[in-house]
Structure formats: structure tokens, C-alpha cells
Write an enzyme that holds these catalytic residues in place. Structure first.
Site, PDB file in Angstrom:
ATOM      1  N   CYS A  11      -5.311   8.320   9.514  1.00  0.00           N
ATOM      2  CA  CYS A  11      -5.419   7.852  10.819  1.00  0.00           C
ATOM      3  C   CYS A  11      -4.963   8.896  11.967  1.00  0.00           C
ATOM      4  O   CYS A  11      -4.084   9.565  11.629  1.00  0.00           O
ATOM      5  CB  CYS A  11      -4.252   6.703  10.897  1.00  0.00           C
ATOM      6  SG  CYS A  11      -4.861   5.234  10.135  1.00  0.00           S
ATOM      7  N   ASP A  25       4.994   1.080  12.035  1.00  0.00           N
ATOM      8  CA  ASP A  25       3.622   0.287  11.427  1.00  0.00           C
ATOM      9  C   ASP A  25       3.374  -0.986  11.975  1.00  0.00           C
ATOM     10  O   ASP A  25       2.577  -1.664  11.721  1.00  0.00           O
ATOM     11  CB  ASP A  25       3.692   0.263   9.922  1.00  0.00           C
ATOM     12  CG  ASP A  25       2.964   1.607   9.618  1.00  0.00           C
ATOM     13  OD1 ASP A  25       2.672   2.524  10.153  1.00  0.00           O
ATOM     14  OD2 ASP A  25       3.232   2.034   8.278  1.00  0.00           O
ATOM     15  N   ARG A  59       1.743  14.657  12.542  1.00  0.00           N
ATOM     16  CA  ARG A  59       2.189  14.357  11.554  1.00  0.00           C
ATOM     17  C   ARG A  59       2.213  15.596  10.325  1.00  0.00           C
ATOM     18  O   ARG A  59       1.645  15.456   9.538  1.00  0.00           O
ATOM     19  CB  ARG A  59       1.741  12.835  10.558  1.00  0.00           C
ATOM     20  CG  ARG A  59       1.885  11.931  11.340  1.00  0.00           C
ATOM     21  CD  ARG A  59       1.711  10.618  10.478  1.00  0.00           C
ATOM     22  NE  ARG A  59       0.262  10.564  10.205  1.00  0.00           N
ATOM     23  CZ  ARG A  59      -0.470   9.413   9.647  1.00  0.00           C
ATOM     24  NH1 ARG A  59       0.540   8.737   9.135  1.00  0.00           N
ATOM     25  NH2 ARG A  59      -1.783   9.451   9.566  1.00  0.00           N
ATOM     26  N   PRO A  60       2.759  16.800  10.877  1.00  0.00           N
ATOM     27  CA  PRO A  60       2.754  18.072  10.342  1.00  0.00           C
ATOM     28  C   PRO A  60       3.465  17.920   8.652  1.00  0.00           C
ATOM     29  O   PRO A  60       4.355  17.065   8.601  1.00  0.00           O
ATOM     30  CB  PRO A  60       3.409  19.000  10.872  1.00  0.00           C
ATOM     31  CG  PRO A  60       4.550  18.181  11.761  1.00  0.00           C
ATOM     32  CD  PRO A  60       3.700  16.877  12.100  1.00  0.00           C
ATOM     33  N   ILE A  61       2.925  18.749   7.867  1.00  0.00           N
ATOM     34  CA  ILE A  61       3.374  18.760   6.575  1.00  0.00           C
ATOM     35  C   ILE A  61       4.255  19.684   6.122  1.00  0.00           C
ATOM     36  O   ILE A  61       4.783  19.892   5.010  1.00  0.00           O
ATOM     37  CB  ILE A  61       2.397  18.617   5.352  1.00  0.00           C
ATOM     38  CG1 ILE A  61       1.413  20.005   5.465  1.00  0.00           C
ATOM     39  CG2 ILE A  61       1.236  17.475   5.444  1.00  0.00           C
ATOM     40  CD1 ILE A  61       0.420  20.243   4.229  1.00  0.00           C
ATOM     41  N   ASP A  62       4.875  20.534   7.265  1.00  0.00           N
ATOM     42  CA  ASP A  62       5.796  21.574   7.153  1.00  0.00           C
ATOM     43  C   ASP A  62       6.875  21.224   6.550  1.00  0.00           C
ATOM     44  O   ASP A  62       7.529  22.084   5.673  1.00  0.00           O
ATOM     45  CB  ASP A  62       6.091  21.980   8.462  1.00  0.00           C
ATOM     46  CG  ASP A  62       5.115  22.541   9.669  1.00  0.00           C
ATOM     47  OD1 ASP A  62       3.945  22.088   9.018  1.00  0.00           O
ATOM     48  OD2 ASP A  62       5.375  22.883  10.652  1.00  0.00           O
ATOM     49  N   LEU A  63       7.650  19.858   6.685  1.00  0.00           N
ATOM     50  CA  LEU A  63       8.864  19.670   5.767  1.00  0.00           C
ATOM     51  C   LEU A  63       8.408  19.452   4.227  1.00  0.00           C
ATOM     52  O   LEU A  63       9.372  20.000   3.564  1.00  0.00           O
ATOM     53  CB  LEU A  63       9.302  18.408   6.547  1.00  0.00           C
ATOM     54  CG  LEU A  63       9.605  18.349   7.978  1.00  0.00           C
ATOM     55  CD1 LEU A  63      10.381  16.931   8.229  1.00  0.00           C
ATOM     56  CD2 LEU A  63      10.840  19.247   8.176  1.00  0.00           C
ATOM     57  N   ARG A  71      -8.385  -0.335   4.560  1.00  0.00           N
ATOM     58  CA  ARG A  71      -7.535   0.560   3.892  1.00  0.00           C
ATOM     59  C   ARG A  71      -6.264   0.022   3.905  1.00  0.00           C
ATOM     60  O   ARG A  71      -5.710   0.720   2.681  1.00  0.00           O
ATOM     61  CB  ARG A  71      -7.568   1.855   4.992  1.00  0.00           C
ATOM     62  CG  ARG A  71      -8.568   2.676   5.342  1.00  0.00           C
ATOM     63  CD  ARG A  71      -8.271   3.953   5.828  1.00  0.00           C
ATOM     64  NE  ARG A  71      -7.118   4.623   5.511  1.00  0.00           N
ATOM     65  CZ  ARG A  71      -6.073   4.910   6.300  1.00  0.00           C
ATOM     66  NH1 ARG A  71      -5.864   4.677   7.366  1.00  0.00           N
ATOM     67  NH2 ARG A  71      -5.089   5.580   5.682  1.00  0.00           N
ATOM     68  N   ARG A 108      -4.299  10.476   3.914  1.00  0.00           N
ATOM     69  CA  ARG A 108      -3.174  11.572   4.401  1.00  0.00           C
ATOM     70  C   ARG A 108      -2.140  11.509   3.227  1.00  0.00           C
ATOM     71  O   ARG A 108      -1.598  12.427   2.845  1.00  0.00           O
ATOM     72  CB  ARG A 108      -2.361  10.887   5.590  1.00  0.00           C
ATOM     73  CG  ARG A 108      -1.446  11.954   5.779  1.00  0.00           C
ATOM     74  CD  ARG A 108      -0.590  11.717   7.002  1.00  0.00           C
ATOM     75  NE  ARG A 108       0.466  12.850   7.207  1.00  0.00           N
ATOM     76  CZ  ARG A 108       0.369  14.027   7.391  1.00  0.00           C
ATOM     77  NH1 ARG A 108      -0.954  14.597   7.907  1.00  0.00           N
ATOM     78  NH2 ARG A 108       1.263  15.015   7.869  1.00  0.00           N
ATOM     79  N   VAL A 151       8.382   7.563  16.882  1.00  0.00           N
ATOM     80  CA  VAL A 151       8.070   8.078  15.626  1.00  0.00           C
ATOM     81  C   VAL A 151       7.001   8.963  15.621  1.00  0.00           C
ATOM     82  O   VAL A 151       6.839  10.180  15.355  1.00  0.00           O
ATOM     83  CB  VAL A 151       7.548   6.927  14.616  1.00  0.00           C
ATOM     84  CG1 VAL A 151       7.336   7.706  12.967  1.00  0.00           C
ATOM     85  CG2 VAL A 151       8.962   6.104  14.423  1.00  0.00           C
ATOM     86  N   LYS A 178       0.819  -1.331   0.072  1.00  0.00           N
ATOM     87  CA  LYS A 178       0.103  -0.023   0.049  1.00  0.00           C
ATOM     88  C   LYS A 178       0.785   1.185   0.074  1.00  0.00           C
ATOM     89  O   LYS A 178       0.553   2.167  -0.796  1.00  0.00           O
ATOM     90  CB  LYS A 178      -0.815  -0.056   1.308  1.00  0.00           C
ATOM     91  CG  LYS A 178      -1.578   1.307   1.476  1.00  0.00           C
ATOM     92  CD  LYS A 178      -2.476   1.476   2.681  1.00  0.00           C
ATOM     93  CE  LYS A 178      -1.656   1.800   3.883  1.00  0.00           C
ATOM     94  NZ  LYS A 178      -1.750   3.479   3.755  1.00  0.00           N
ATOM     95  N   ASN A 179       1.968   1.194   1.016  1.00  0.00           N
ATOM     96  CA  ASN A 179       2.631   2.495   1.134  1.00  0.00           C
ATOM     97  C   ASN A 179       3.698   2.749  -0.062  1.00  0.00           C
ATOM     98  O   ASN A 179       4.319   3.783  -0.215  1.00  0.00           O
ATOM     99  CB  ASN A 179       3.421   2.398   2.327  1.00  0.00           C
ATOM    100  CG  ASN A 179       2.553   2.585   3.464  1.00  0.00           C
ATOM    101  OD1 ASN A 179       1.597   3.073   3.413  1.00  0.00           O
ATOM    102  ND2 ASN A 179       2.962   2.131   4.662  1.00  0.00           N
TER     103      ASN A 179
END
Length: 418
Positions: free
Chosen positions: A116, A304, A121-125, A397, A92, A326, A22-23
Site C-alpha cells: 500500500c 489500521d 515505511r523504510p526497511i532500514d531498521l 488483500r 510489503r 505512524v 492477515k498480519n
């Protein structure tokens, strides 16, 4: 919403094949936006997240079809550059359209992502990386608004490895002008799979799988064909399913090298694990000891698999300490395991698990996220009586036909329709 009923007590035995990852599938799907034409992927798992990704791509003007684990995506010129909230909120990984849209069409409007609830899990990066490539980025009314005249190669240093950030920047840089270096890049196998596909499309990516990735931008990419790598998390989950029941299970169609961290810890606990080419086997074990784990980015122990390993430790002889380094909110399955009579003391990012082998008892429980749902099903396999896991859509999912695979190994698992 569907539920899953699991009757404990059966020892699992036999062979089971891992599905495609999936990933890996999701970023590969979004990478198709970089090139017009028909992209063909094989070994694609039949998952809700894949369906959601198809919906997003179709909204963006692509045509998709799926049959017998083969996914075809036909990409034309841009119909719209907006990834709307109603689709993005489900998953996400949708943020990964940002890089391809910005690189090819030079603008994008992407809703802030959902998925989830396991941490911020910010998307700042992601956004800082796009700015370094020359994009003008604003966040307004829950959307990321991005524009550029053309992305320019740059040196990008991540303060911590980020899988999604590495993928997004790698895709954006593939069509940027000049050379891009990603330092402190994520090393996961899925990163390598994406890099391999970009190169099949005519891109120039080097160093994927190491901490420094070099991307030489090109003017144009072309559609290609690709086989998705096996899902190492599903393979690990199935391996734990065999182990927790004291059975002998062989997981085929996988890459054992991608499971080294899990295999090492299971061997430390007392399991005999053997590998043979593209398969890995957990052999029957009458008892195992508690061992400590700390989740870290690849090649460390995967976050995971933390929840599933915790279920295994609930059946150990002794105490284990599980540290989640993490994500800051990935112990929501603990309170549900306690409902099954597990003895666990959570302390923010550390959980102390005291093995209660043979003392788990079935109860109604609720899945809070994808991996927690797998954890609760695993615990149900060894709990006395019946465990009913609600909100099982989380499982769908990321796991293809999990009940069928477990039933094929001898488990008593059935889906309940509301």
C-alpha cells in the site's frame, strides 16, 4: 478490476465472525522457511495476500495447499534464495523472508518491497538489525543482497518500534548463535503469535508483547501446527460498521482485549460496547459525539483503524481531530470521503472532521489502499443513494468475503465485475 456497490440506509444487526489475522498469517507463513517438514496452520483467511505469500514460498521451493481455512506448507532444502520483484512488489510483507533465508541458508536476495502507498515505511531498521547479527548487506539494482557465515546473537535497539523489523529479527535470531535482545520491540498481538509459533518449532523466545524480547538461538527448528489468532483489525472494522449504521452487531471469534483502544474511543463517543468471552457487541445508538484520536503503536489506537474511525466521525455530532502519527501519507481516503459530502480539513498528519450526520451522499469513489477501501465501504453504508468503490482488490488483500459478511448483517452490498 472489480468494484463494490453499496446502497446506504440499512441498519446492520446480527452476529458476524472475525476471520484469522492477515498480519499474523503472513509472518507465520514465512517463518516456515526456518524448518524443514510440514507446517500446518488453521484459521487462515482466504485473502489475496495469503495467495501472494504462497506463490513466493512455492518459488522458494516449498509446496503449499489450502482448504477450509487450513494451510499446509511443506518445506524442503533451499531451491533458490531469491524473492523476485514480480512477486514481492504485490505485498510489503514479503521482506519477511529475509530473516528466515539468511538464518537457515545464510544468504538471501530479496527485492525491495511494494504494498500500500501509505508512506515510505523504510526497511532500514530491518537491514541494520541484520547487520548487527553479523550479516553482510548490500542494496543493488532494487534488491537486498545478504550473506553470512552464521548469524551471531546481538543487542538490537530500534529507534522506534517496528512490527516488521521486530518479526524479521526475531526469526533470524531464532537460528543465530548465542543470545539476541531486541529493545524497543513492537508489542502487537501478531508479534506474540509469531513468538508462540517459533517456540512450538523448538525456539526459545521470551518477552514477546513487551518492549524487550530475548531470543536464545538454537541449532535446529522443526515443523509444527498452529491456529492463527483472530484479526483484530477486521473485528474493529465490523464493530464500526454496526456503530455507524446505528445497529446492534456482535463480532464473535475475536479477542476483545486486542480492541481496547477502539472500544475505549467508541465508548467515549457515546456508544455502549459490551464484551463476553470471545465476542464484543456494539449496541444501537441514535447519535454520538466527535472524539479525538492519535494513532500510535500497540497498545495505542491502531493506524489500521484510523480510516474506518474517520468514517464513523463523519457521522458524529460535533468535531473530531484525527492525528496520524505512524505513517506520513495515510490520509488519501480524505479526498474520497469529501466526494461523499464529508466535511474534513486535512493538514499533513492531522485531519479535522466536522460531523455531518445524515448528510453523506453516494458517489463514485476510488480505494487507494487496504484500510481506505474499508473506510469508503463503511461510509457508503450510511450515504444516501449508492456508492461505488473502485479498485476493490485492495479490500480483498485484507478482508475475507467482506460483502458476504456485511450482507449477512443486512447491508445492501454487491460486487461489480468490469
Amino acid at each position: 478490476m472489480d468494484k463494490m456497490a453499496v446502497k446506504g440506509g440499512n441498519r446492520l444487526n446480527g452476529e458476524v465472525a472475525a476471520s484469522g489475522a492477515k498480519n499474523s498469517t503472513l509472518p507465520l507463513m514465512f517463518a516456515t522457511l526456518l524448518a524443514e517438514g510440514e507446517h500446518v496452520f488453521t484459521n487462515v483467511p482466504d485473502l489475496l495476500d495469503v495467495t501472494s505469500s504462497r506463490q513466493l514460498l512455492e518459488h522458494l521451493g516449498c509446496e503449499t495447499s489450502y482448504k477450509d481455512h487450513t494451510l499446509r506448507i511443506f518445506v524442503r532444502g533451499g531451491k533458490t534464495f531469491e524473492a523476485p520483484y514480480d512477486i514481492v512488489r504485490k505485498m510489503r510483507a514479503s521482506i519477511l523472508v529475509l530473516g528466515p533465508l539468511l538464518a537457515r541458508f545464510r544468504e538471501a536476495k530479496v527485492s525491495l518491497p511494494g504494498g500500500c502507498a501509505i508512506g515510505t515505511r523504510p526497511i532500514d531498521l530491518h537491514l541494520e538489525g541484520m547487520k548487527a547479527l553479523g550479516a553482510d548487506i548490500n542494496v543493488e539494482a532494487g534488491y537486498v543482497l545478504a550473506k553470512t557465515s552464521r548469524l551471531q546473537g546481538a543487542k538490537i535497539l530500534f529507534e522506534s518500534p517496528t512490527v516488521g523489523g521486530t518479526e524479521n529479527i526475531m526469526m533470524a535470531a531464532a537460528l543465530a548463535e548465542g543470545e539476541t535482545f531486541i529493545e524497543n520491540a513492537a508489542k502487537e498481538p501478531e508479534i506474540v503469535d509469531l513468538a508462540n509459533y517459533i517456540n512450538k518449532m523448538g525456539g526459545k523466545v521470551e518477552g514477546a508483547g513487551s518492549s524487550i524480547i530475548r531470543i536464545q538461538g538454537v541449532d535446529r527448528l522443526r515443523a509444527a501446527e498452529h491456529k492463527v489468532i483472530p484479526d483484530r483489525i477486521e473485528a474493529g472494522t465490523l464493530l464500526i460498521a454496526g456503530g455507524i449504521t446505528g445497529g446492534e452487531v456482535t463480532v464473535t471469534d475475536c479477542h476483545p482485549a486486542d480492541l481496547e483502544a477502539l472500544i475505549g474511543k467508541m465508548r467515549e463517543a457515546g456508544f455502549k460496547i459490551t464484551t463476553d468471552g470471545d465476542s464484543v457487541t456494539v449496541h444501537s445508538c441514535s447519535g454520538w459525539k466527535g472524539v479525538d484520536i492519535t494513532t500510535t503503536p500497540h497498545p495505542g489506537f491502531p493506524t489500521d483503524l484510523q480510516a474506518q474511525f474517520m468514517a464513523l466521525m463523519c457521522q458524529s455530532q460535533g468535531t473530531s481531530v484525527i492525528t496520524e502519527a505512524v505513517f506520513e501519507n495515510r490520509f488519501m481516503h480524505v479526498q474520497e470521503l469529501v466526494r461523499l459530502n464529508a466535511d474534513i480539513t486535512p493538514k499533513t498528519r492531522v485531519a479535522v472532521v466536522r460531523g455531518t450526520r445524515g448528510k453523506l451522499t453516494g458517489a463514485p469513489v476510488m480505494a487507494t489502499d487496504l484500510r481506505a477501501s474499508a473506510c469508503l465501504v463503511l461510509a457508503g453504508l450510511v450515504a444516501e443513494g449508492e456508492t461505488v468503490v473502485s479498485r476493490i482488490y485492495h479490500l480483498d488483500r485484507g478482508y475475507e468475503n467482506m460483502e458476504r459478511k456485511l450482507t449477512g448483517l443486512g447491508a445492501q452490498v454487491r460486487r461489480l465485475k468490469d
